[in-house]
Design a protein around this motif. Sequence first.
Motif, PDB file in Angstrom:
ATOM      1  N   UNK A 279      25.529  14.619 -47.947  1.00  0.00           N
ATOM      2  CA  UNK A 279      24.433  15.444 -48.446  1.00  0.00           C
ATOM      3  C   UNK A 279      23.769  14.887 -49.698  1.00  0.00           C
ATOM      4  N   UNK A 280      22.477  15.212 -49.822  1.00  0.00           N
ATOM      5  CA  UNK A 280      21.729  14.903 -51.037  1.00  0.00           C
ATOM      6  C   UNK A 280      22.344  15.602 -52.244  1.00  0.00           C
ATOM      7  N   UNK A 309      21.467  13.470 -56.404  1.00  0.00           N
ATOM      8  CA  UNK A 309      21.951  14.054 -57.661  1.00  0.00           C
ATOM      9  C   UNK A 309      22.904  13.154 -58.426  1.00  0.00           C
ATOM     10  N   UNK A 310      22.771  11.839 -58.234  1.00  0.00           N
ATOM     11  CA  UNK A 310      23.488  10.896 -59.071  1.00  0.00           C
ATOM     12  C   UNK A 310      24.880  10.520 -58.625  1.00  0.00           C
ATOM     13  N   UNK A 311      25.406  11.106 -57.543  1.00  0.00           N
ATOM     14  CA  UNK A 311      26.738  10.763 -57.064  1.00  0.00           C
ATOM     15  C   UNK A 311      26.721   9.499 -56.217  1.00  0.00           C
ATOM     16  N   UNK A 312      27.856   9.210 -55.589  1.00  0.00           N
ATOM     17  CA  UNK A 312      27.893   8.030 -54.734  1.00  0.00           C
ATOM     18  C   UNK A 312      28.626   8.327 -53.429  1.00  0.00           C
ATOM     19  N   UNK A 344      17.517   8.862 -53.921  1.00  0.00           N
ATOM     20  CA  UNK A 344      16.440   9.285 -54.809  1.00  0.00           C
ATOM     21  C   UNK A 344      17.028  10.031 -55.993  1.00  0.00           C
ATOM     22  N   UNK A 345      16.244  10.162 -57.035  1.00  0.00           N
ATOM     23  CA  UNK A 345      16.563  11.136 -58.070  1.00  0.00           C
ATOM     24  C   UNK A 345      15.924  12.457 -57.644  1.00  0.00           C
ATOM     25  N   UNK A 346      16.571  13.562 -57.981  1.00  0.00           N
ATOM     26  CA  UNK A 346      16.091  14.868 -57.536  1.00  0.00           C
ATOM     27  C   UNK A 346      14.632  15.100 -57.947  1.00  0.00           C
ATOM     28  N   UNK A 359      20.669  12.774 -64.091  1.00  0.00           N
ATOM     29  CA  UNK A 359      21.409  11.518 -63.964  1.00  0.00           C
ATOM     30  C   UNK A 359      20.566  10.422 -63.334  1.00  0.00           C
ATOM     31  N   UNK A 360      20.961   9.164 -63.518  1.00  0.00           N
ATOM     32  CA  UNK A 360      20.264   8.077 -62.835  1.00  0.00           C
ATOM     33  C   UNK A 360      20.500   8.150 -61.335  1.00  0.00           C
ATOM     34  N   UNK A 361      19.808   7.304 -60.592  1.00  0.00           N
ATOM     35  CA  UNK A 361      19.962   7.292 -59.134  1.00  0.00           C
ATOM     36  C   UNK A 361      21.410   6.984 -58.765  1.00  0.00           C
TER      37      UNK A 361
END
Length: 540
Positions: A279-280, A309-312, A344-346, A359-361
Amino acid sequence: MPRLLQILCFALSLMTAGLPPGAQTHVPSNRVFNVKDFGASGRKEDNAQGAIQKAIDACAQAGGGMVYVPPGSYTSGTIHLRSHVRLYVESGATIFSSKDKNAFDKEALLYGEGLENLTIEGRGAIDGQAEYERRLNDLDDRYIRDNQLLTEAGGKSLMRSFPKKNSHGKFVFLIRCKDVRIAGLSFVRSPSYAIHPVACERMVIDGVYIRSSLADGVWADGIDPDGCKDLRISNSTIETGDDAIVFYSTNAFGPALPCENITITNCRLSSASSALKFCDGNMNCVRHVTVDNCVITDSNRGLAFMVFDGGYVSDVVISNLTIECRRHDWFWWGDGDPFHFNIKRRSEVHPQSARPDEPPAGSIRNVLIRNVIARGKGSSVINGHPDSWLEGITLENVKLFLSSDPAAPYDKSVHALKIQRAKNFKLKDVEVFWEKPEWSKWESALYVEDVRGLQLDGFSGRQARPGASFPAVVLNRVEEALIRGCVAPAGTEIFLKILGSNTREIRLSGNDFHQSKVPYDVAGEVRRDELHELSNFMPK
């Protein structure tokens, strides 16, 4: 047999009569709590909430056992589950979600928090009685803005589905629970997520059937683990309007936790959105996931990897799948595309969500997809982010078929497979096939742009239509590429187009170009000494 022993055996058979075989074998009679003994009538028009809750509480107070729901119809609001309780819904029994919002003190029919050793199973059903209405869209979802504009431009209606206000809650909502088993049941007509475990550990979901309307069931996902670990999903059929299985890592119920150590096997998935989605909504990570022996049918999108949202996402193996996609209505995420990667960034999707501490991408890395036959109506787009390129993605032994749907309100497809912003990307034994009906704007089988470290091994495909001037494969701004053992099928005009001023170190080795009119075409901005050739079978 002594007379006393005969009497005891006969008494025990009476006490266990009508219970499921597993209960007869493993549950002492004094640990079986029949909801009818606590006042449930088994009639749908009666409120069974209190009786079911009393049975569960009595079972827990006795130290555990089984709460038995015999054949019949039971209407209820929120039921609070307890540790060491096995809720068994018998074949012929259905628990209905109440239409009365006041019957829900939590956003679910079956709710538990901080529990352990919990089982929800049987051969009966859970029915959410979800109802929907169609009205003009009043949501600003930037992610489907293009769909909306194309639908408007085509003169099509923007009516879309929304849940009615008399539809309430998820089916199963568990927070920070351990040693959970959900098995055998049918979950139908859910108004929201069917099964939503948050921060749960050691969880098994086996042999369930989940169904919501593919036409109208917005937000009615199948299984949505958020920050869970040691999760097994198997032998299940999931047909849902929204995503069938989707992995989250959010802070909605505490710190965002890894969603990890997950296996999915022997399932059939269908969705008007994504069948399987990373998920995004990923603030921490989704990692260590295997998916094997699954069938995806009638889905708007097959496999979706999205990080906003910056996770991986990392260490994922997906194998032995068949995927069949088509375009569903305009308001669903997806485009009839079998594969989708997007970082993407949100705020790049929803500018109104921008904040100073955004957070960053995030990132997607180390994903292996192999042994897949996929049929779609839209381009499979695999995109990294300008600040975070995909890394270590492999597609192996994949057959990708693309056709158009004249009945769809729009078609955005151009290339069968497009890859952008990636490092160390491998395609091995990937074949692309164009099928009828055709779409007039189709171009190349494979388009690769801004990739460093490309291995194209055993690829086969041609341009979309015979006689068209588009190349089968385009490399644009690609560095350090090995093109090896590829085959230009009959009817190929130009197999390979190489362009981009910073394209360098392109090696062509052992390729079969003999059926193409032009094996490769190098644009003027590419230095000729960046192209290296060895043992290619060229046209005469």
